[in-house]
Write a protein that holds these residues in place. Structure first.
Motif, PDB file in Angstrom:
ATOM      1  N   PRO A  75       0.842  -1.208   0.000  1.00  0.00           N
ATOM      2  CA  PRO A  75       0.000   0.000   0.000  1.00  0.00           C
ATOM      3  C   PRO A  75       0.871   1.249   0.000  1.00  0.00           C
ATOM      4  O   PRO A  75       1.947   1.271   0.603  1.00  0.00           O
ATOM      5  CB  PRO A  75      -0.799  -0.132   1.303  1.00  0.00           C
ATOM      6  N   ILE A  76       0.425   2.274  -0.707  1.00  0.00           N
ATOM      7  CA  ILE A  76       1.181   3.521  -0.759  1.00  0.00           C
ATOM      8  C   ILE A  76       0.378   4.621  -0.070  1.00  0.00           C
ATOM      9  O   ILE A  76      -0.850   4.584  -0.032  1.00  0.00           O
ATOM     10  CB  ILE A  76       1.501   3.931  -2.213  1.00  0.00           C
ATOM     11  N   LYS A  77       1.089   5.580   0.472  1.00  0.00           N
ATOM     12  CA  LYS A  77       0.447   6.694   1.149  1.00  0.00           C
ATOM     13  C   LYS A  77       0.266   7.836   0.160  1.00  0.00           C
ATOM     14  O   LYS A  77       1.228   8.351  -0.404  1.00  0.00           O
ATOM     15  CB  LYS A  77       1.294   7.152   2.341  1.00  0.00           C
ATOM     16  N   LEU A  78      -0.985   8.225  -0.046  1.00  0.00           N
ATOM     17  CA  LEU A  78      -1.296   9.294  -0.986  1.00  0.00           C
ATOM     18  C   LEU A  78      -1.224  10.645  -0.292  1.00  0.00           C
ATOM     19  O   LEU A  78      -1.598  10.773   0.878  1.00  0.00           O
ATOM     20  CB  LEU A  78      -2.697   9.091  -1.564  1.00  0.00           C
ATOM     21  N   ASP A  79      -0.752  11.660  -1.023  1.00  0.00           N
ATOM     22  CA  ASP A  79      -0.790  13.004  -0.463  1.00  0.00           C
ATOM     23  C   ASP A  79      -2.212  13.559  -0.598  1.00  0.00           C
ATOM     24  O   ASP A  79      -3.110  12.894  -1.116  1.00  0.00           O
ATOM     25  CB  ASP A  79       0.242  13.922  -1.125  1.00  0.00           C
ATOM     26  N   LEU A  85      -8.161  13.191  -5.654  1.00  0.00           N
ATOM     27  CA  LEU A  85      -8.402  12.687  -7.002  1.00  0.00           C
ATOM     28  C   LEU A  85      -8.849  11.229  -6.979  1.00  0.00           C
ATOM     29  O   LEU A  85      -9.706  10.814  -7.766  1.00  0.00           O
ATOM     30  CB  LEU A  85      -7.138  12.836  -7.854  1.00  0.00           C
ATOM     31  N   HIS A  86      -8.265  10.451  -6.064  1.00  0.00           N
ATOM     32  CA  HIS A  86      -8.625   9.036  -5.976  1.00  0.00           C
ATOM     33  C   HIS A  86     -10.044   8.850  -5.458  1.00  0.00           C
ATOM     34  O   HIS A  86     -10.716   7.871  -5.798  1.00  0.00           O
ATOM     35  CB  HIS A  86      -7.639   8.295  -5.069  1.00  0.00           C
ATOM     36  N   GLU A  87     -10.517   9.772  -4.655  1.00  0.00           N
ATOM     37  CA  GLU A  87     -11.875   9.679  -4.116  1.00  0.00           C
ATOM     38  C   GLU A  87     -12.908  10.251  -5.072  1.00  0.00           C
ATOM     39  O   GLU A  87     -14.109  10.011  -4.899  1.00  0.00           O
ATOM     40  CB  GLU A  87     -11.953  10.415  -2.774  1.00  0.00           C
ATOM     41  N   THR A  88     -12.456  10.998  -6.076  1.00  0.00           N
ATOM     42  CA  THR A  88     -13.395  11.650  -6.991  1.00  0.00           C
ATOM     43  C   THR A  88     -13.193  11.157  -8.424  1.00  0.00           C
ATOM     44  O   THR A  88     -13.676  10.096  -8.800  1.00  0.00           O
ATOM     45  CB  THR A  88     -13.234  13.180  -6.910  1.00  0.00           C
ATOM     46  N   THR A  89     -12.457  11.908  -9.197  1.00  0.00           N
ATOM     47  CA  THR A  89     -12.360  11.655 -10.635  1.00  0.00           C
ATOM     48  C   THR A  89     -11.664  10.347 -10.990  1.00  0.00           C
ATOM     49  O   THR A  89     -12.095   9.636 -11.903  1.00  0.00           O
ATOM     50  CB  THR A  89     -11.615  12.818 -11.316  1.00  0.00           C
ATOM     51  N   LEU A  90     -10.596  10.016 -10.294  1.00  0.00           N
ATOM     52  CA  LEU A  90      -9.772   8.865 -10.681  1.00  0.00           C
ATOM     53  C   LEU A  90      -9.976   7.663  -9.769  1.00  0.00           C
ATOM     54  O   LEU A  90      -9.058   6.879  -9.545  1.00  0.00           O
ATOM     55  CB  LEU A  90      -8.290   9.280 -10.697  1.00  0.00           C
ATOM     56  N   ARG A  91     -11.183   7.500  -9.267  1.00  0.00           N
ATOM     57  CA  ARG A  91     -11.432   6.403  -8.324  1.00  0.00           C
ATOM     58  C   ARG A  91     -11.415   5.028  -8.985  1.00  0.00           C
ATOM     59  O   ARG A  91     -11.372   4.008  -8.290  1.00  0.00           O
ATOM     60  CB  ARG A  91     -12.764   6.608  -7.610  1.00  0.00           C
ATOM     61  N   PHE A  92     -11.444   4.981 -10.313  1.00  0.00           N
ATOM     62  CA  PHE A  92     -11.387   3.693 -11.001  1.00  0.00           C
ATOM     63  C   PHE A  92      -9.959   3.156 -11.090  1.00  0.00           C
ATOM     64  O   PHE A  92      -9.760   2.006 -11.475  1.00  0.00           O
ATOM     65  CB  PHE A  92     -11.972   3.822 -12.410  1.00  0.00           C
ATOM     66  N   LEU A  93      -8.987   3.987 -10.758  1.00  0.00           N
ATOM     67  CA  LEU A  93      -7.594   3.559 -10.825  1.00  0.00           C
ATOM     68  C   LEU A  93      -7.096   3.160  -9.443  1.00  0.00           C
ATOM     69  O   LEU A  93      -7.423   3.805  -8.446  1.00  0.00           O
ATOM     70  CB  LEU A  93      -6.698   4.680 -11.371  1.00  0.00           C
ATOM     71  N   LYS A  94      -6.304   2.118  -9.391  1.00  0.00           N
ATOM     72  CA  LYS A  94      -5.653   1.749  -8.145  1.00  0.00           C
ATOM     73  C   LYS A  94      -4.639   2.838  -7.794  1.00  0.00           C
ATOM     74  O   LYS A  94      -4.082   3.486  -8.687  1.00  0.00           O
ATOM     75  CB  LYS A  94      -4.966   0.392  -8.289  1.00  0.00           C
ATOM     76  N   PRO A  95      -4.399   3.054  -6.502  1.00  0.00           N
ATOM     77  CA  PRO A  95      -3.519   4.159  -6.090  1.00  0.00           C
ATOM     78  C   PRO A  95      -2.174   4.183  -6.803  1.00  0.00           C
ATOM     79  O   PRO A  95      -1.716   5.243  -7.238  1.00  0.00           O
ATOM     80  CB  PRO A  95      -3.353   3.921  -4.585  1.00  0.00           C
ATOM     81  N   ARG A  96      -1.533   3.041  -6.937  1.00  0.00           N
ATOM     82  CA  ARG A  96      -0.211   3.030  -7.565  1.00  0.00           C
ATOM     83  C   ARG A  96      -0.304   3.399  -9.047  1.00  0.00           C
ATOM     84  O   ARG A  96       0.539   4.128  -9.575  1.00  0.00           O
ATOM     85  CB  ARG A  96       0.445   1.657  -7.389  1.00  0.00           C
ATOM     86  N   LYS A  97      -1.333   2.897  -9.723  1.00  0.00           N
ATOM     87  CA  LYS A  97      -1.520   3.234 -11.135  1.00  0.00           C
ATOM     88  C   LYS A  97      -1.886   4.703 -11.292  1.00  0.00           C
ATOM     89  O   LYS A  97      -1.461   5.369 -12.245  1.00  0.00           O
ATOM     90  CB  LYS A  97      -2.600   2.344 -11.750  1.00  0.00           C
TER      91      LYS A  97
END
Length: 211
Positions: A75-79, A85-97
């Motif tokens: 698991p990586i720590k997101l800033d 972005l991961h919770e909104t627009t890019l939620r279909f992508l895994k964090p690392r991707k």
């Protein structure tokens, strides 16, 4: 006798390894199976050092690849920006991707009143607003308002046709830009990235229509 049983056990493990779908399990079981063959080869009347050497090579290669695979799965720590972005627009992508995708983008800033996209522009890029608002104008009439987290020019990006409206900054605007050529190269290396990004674009378009 015990070594023969161990050899058969190793072959059962090899068969099992090719039945699992998860690559980490496949490599782990393969390593265990290869280790199980070593006593059999060593305890022959004439030790089969050549066969043992090949098995050791397979063990080393699979151990290396398993280590790399497990490191990639950490698991990586997101800033703060990445998390948003991961919770909104890019939620279909895994964090690392998603992080890999963001590293390919360039950040730009424009002031209020500046044109982000002009009508009939050949747009070979995909844009994403990070902060600020922009209005979409056609025939000098406002058609829509774009907000942080919205893609810009996605229809033109997908269709490869000229843009159908002007997009003007309503306030100081910060946005990301991905060049089409850069994304195409990424898709070749990682086809799953294309599916995930297209899903994100599709959801973005649906959200805009629902406003």
């Amino acid at each position: 006798m015990h070594t023969v049983a161990l050899f058969f056990f190793a072959n059962v493990l090899f068969c099992l390894a090719y039945m699992v779908r998860d690559m980490a399990y496949l490599r782990a079981i393969t390593i265990l199976a290869a280790c199980s063959t070593l006593p059999y080869f060593y305890l022959q009347a004439v030790p089969l050092y050549s066969a043992m050497g090949w098995q050791v090579a397979f063990i080393v290669i699979n151990s290396f690849n398993l280590t790399v695979l497990l490191l990639h799965r950490r698991p990586i720590k997101l800033d703060q920006l990445e998390q948003w972005l991961h919770e909104t627009t890019l939620r279909f992508l895994k964090p690392r991707k998603m992080r890999r995708l963001l590293r390919l983008a360039k950040t730009h800033d424009i002031n209020k009143g500046e044109v982000l996209i002009e009508k009939d522009q050949e747009l070979n890029a995909l844009l994403l607003i990070l902060s600020g608002r922009a209005r979409v104008e056609a025939n000098r009439q406002q058609r829509a308002m774009l907000y942080p987290g919205d893609f810009v020019g996605e229809m033109s990006f997908i269709s490869r046709k000229p843009t159908s409206a002007d997009v003007i900054a309503e306030e100081p605007l910060r946005y990301l830009v991905w060049q089409a050529e850069t994304l195409e190269q990424l898709y070749v290396r990682d086809p799953e990235m294309k599916d995930a990004l297209q899903s994100a674009i599709g959801m973005d378009m649906a959200n805009k229509l629902a406003r």
